[in-house]
Design a protein around this motif. Sequence first.
Motif, PDB file in Angstrom:
ATOM      1  N   CYS A 124     -38.748  56.154  12.519  1.00  0.00           N
ATOM      2  CA  CYS A 124     -38.315  57.594  12.990  1.00  0.00           C
ATOM      3  C   CYS A 124     -36.856  57.502  12.487  1.00  0.00           C
ATOM      4  CB  CYS A 124     -38.337  57.685  14.474  1.00  0.00           C
ATOM      5  SG  CYS A 124     -37.345  59.207  14.963  1.00  0.00           S
ATOM      6  N   PRO A 125     -36.640  58.655  11.471  1.00  0.00           N
ATOM      7  CA  PRO A 125     -35.444  58.633  11.099  1.00  0.00           C
ATOM      8  C   PRO A 125     -34.016  58.959  11.923  1.00  0.00           C
ATOM      9  CG  PRO A 125     -36.687  60.564  10.203  1.00  0.00           C
ATOM     10  CD  PRO A 125     -37.406  59.318  10.913  1.00  0.00           C
ATOM     11  N   PHE A 126     -34.542  59.874  13.089  1.00  0.00           N
ATOM     12  CA  PHE A 126     -33.406  60.158  14.013  1.00  0.00           C
ATOM     13  C   PHE A 126     -33.345  59.162  14.942  1.00  0.00           C
ATOM     14  CE2 PHE A 126     -36.288  63.819  12.791  1.00  0.00           C
ATOM     15  CZ  PHE A 126     -35.239  64.464  12.114  1.00  0.00           C
TER      16      PHE A 126
ATOM     17  N   TRP B   3     -46.361  59.748  19.811  1.00  0.00           N
ATOM     18  CA  TRP B   3     -47.585  60.486  19.609  1.00  0.00           C
ATOM     19  C   TRP B   3     -48.659  60.129  20.934  1.00  0.00           C
ATOM     20  CZ3 TRP B   3     -45.457  57.596  15.896  1.00  0.00           C
ATOM     21  CH2 TRP B   3     -45.961  56.384  15.518  1.00  0.00           C
TER      22      TRP B   3
ATOM     23  N   ALA C 263     -40.593  64.814  24.799  1.00  0.00           N
ATOM     24  CA  ALA C 263     -41.421  63.692  24.299  1.00  0.00           C
ATOM     25  C   ALA C 263     -41.211  63.130  22.994  1.00  0.00           C
ATOM     26  CB  ALA C 263     -42.919  63.723  24.669  1.00  0.00           C
TER      27      ALA C 263
ATOM     28  N   VAL D 230     -38.737  60.672  20.504  1.00  0.00           N
ATOM     29  CA  VAL D 230     -37.587  59.468  20.304  1.00  0.00           C
ATOM     30  C   VAL D 230     -36.637  60.040  19.210  1.00  0.00           C
ATOM     31  CG1 VAL D 230     -39.088  57.430  20.651  1.00  0.00           C
ATOM     32  CG2 VAL D 230     -39.141  58.465  18.213  1.00  0.00           C
TER      33      VAL D 230
ATOM     34  N   SER E  73     -31.137  63.300  18.777  1.00  0.00           N
ATOM     35  CA  SER E  73     -30.189  62.388  18.062  1.00  0.00           C
ATOM     36  C   SER E  73     -28.815  62.804  17.957  1.00  0.00           C
ATOM     37  CB  SER E  73     -30.648  61.858  16.674  1.00  0.00           C
ATOM     38  OG  SER E  73     -30.958  63.024  15.763  1.00  0.00           O
ATOM     39  N   THR E  74     -28.601  63.897  17.728  1.00  0.00           N
ATOM     40  CA  THR E  74     -27.114  64.544  17.395  1.00  0.00           C
ATOM     41  C   THR E  74     -26.533  64.661  18.713  1.00  0.00           C
ATOM     42  OG1 THR E  74     -27.888  65.906  15.274  1.00  0.00           O
ATOM     43  CG2 THR E  74     -25.700  66.671  16.582  1.00  0.00           C
TER      44      THR E  74
HETATM   45  N1  LIG Z   1     -34.184  66.910  17.084  1.00  0.00           N
HETATM   46  C1  LIG Z   1     -34.641  65.443  17.383  1.00  0.00           C
HETATM   47  C2  LIG Z   1     -35.942  65.314  16.603  1.00  0.00           C
HETATM   48  C3  LIG Z   1     -36.708  64.072  17.080  1.00  0.00           C
HETATM   49  C4  LIG Z   1     -38.085  63.707  16.327  1.00  0.00           C
HETATM   50  O1  LIG Z   1     -38.547  64.699  15.863  1.00  0.00           O
HETATM   51  N2  LIG Z   1     -38.644  62.698  16.961  1.00  0.00           N
HETATM   52  C5  LIG Z   1     -39.792  62.448  16.126  1.00  0.00           C
HETATM   53  C6  LIG Z   1     -40.268  61.292  15.709  1.00  0.00           C
HETATM   54  S1  LIG Z   1     -39.074  60.982  14.052  1.00  0.00           S
HETATM   55  C7  LIG Z   1     -40.914  62.546  17.561  1.00  0.00           C
HETATM   56  O2  LIG Z   1     -40.658  61.717  18.551  1.00  0.00           O
HETATM   57  N3  LIG Z   1     -42.094  63.296  17.386  1.00  0.00           N
HETATM   58  C8  LIG Z   1     -42.982  63.283  18.344  1.00  0.00           C
HETATM   59  C9  LIG Z   1     -44.216  62.762  18.231  1.00  0.00           C
HETATM   60  O3  LIG Z   1     -44.421  62.337  16.886  1.00  0.00           O
HETATM   61  O4  LIG Z   1     -45.417  63.202  18.773  1.00  0.00           O
HETATM   62  C10 LIG Z   1     -33.567  64.481  17.279  1.00  0.00           C
HETATM   63  O5  LIG Z   1     -32.730  64.753  16.490  1.00  0.00           O
HETATM   64  O6  LIG Z   1     -33.705  63.411  18.157  1.00  0.00           O
END
Ligand SMILES: N[C@@H](CCC(=O)N[C@@H](CS)C(=O)NCC(=O)O)C(=O)O
Length: 223
Positions: A10-12, A35, A48, A50, A64-65
């Motif tokens: 996960c890049p964030f 997921w 939900a 990360v 993350s920000t």
């Molecule tokens: N805006 C959020 C975005 C975080 C995000 O999109 N995380 C993804 C993984 S990279 C996630 O947990 N997605 C939920 C899923 O896959 O069910 C942040 O910057 O932390």
Amino acid sequence: MRSLYHHPLCPFSRKVRLVLAEKKLEFDEHVERPWECRPEFAALNPAAEVPVLVEEGGTALADSTAICEYLDEAFREPPLLPAEPMARAEVRRLVGWFDAKFHHEVTRGLLGEKVIKRLSQSRAEPDSRAIRAAFSAIHEHLDYIGWLTERHSFLAGSSLSMADIAAAAQLSCIDYIGDVPWDRHHGAKDWYARVKSRPSFRALLADHLPGVPPPRHYADLDF
Ligand SMILES: N[C@@H](CCC(=O)N[C@@H](CS)C(=O)NCC(=O)O)C(=O)O
């Protein structure tokens, strides 16, 4: 002890891991597969998603920000946002660029389609048009990094900032699956080599996800 719920691809999450490491803050790691929507995890972050950072004392921080800016305000050294308001605006513009635009145009199409769909046992097949579009879009982003770093060592000036961390977090995920065309983008490659050789990057280079091995050059500082 502070805890981070994250996923290695996960890049964030990588953004937050890099900021914690730059500031030399220790933390316990919990690898979370968002997921799977574990109720205990959703209780920490209603989205939900990360990453989630649970601070000493038990407060859970998400996004993350929000987490990275909190860390930069609470732990000043080294500063990852400049002191001057206009310089901060430029760093934040670039963080937004990589978190939103790069993620939407590149990361989702490559990592999302090729790897995350499989890991999350999504029944949808990888979308080959989305993959092709992402392979094409990555060139413009790498050219942009090359252009930004022609005059300075880092994206927003002469020292590492949150902009470099956001960009390297996205690119390191794509590099983990061997999809960055470094040989056609020497400026971006030189910048990435500088960021990758920092001690804060070591933990990311040691990532090894079962069933998704990285290519050999991934951890090589002289790639
Ligand atoms: N805006 C959020 C975005 C975080 C995000 O999109 N995380 C993804 C993984 S990279 C996630 O947990 N997605 C939920 C899923 O896959 O069910 C942040 O910057 O932390």
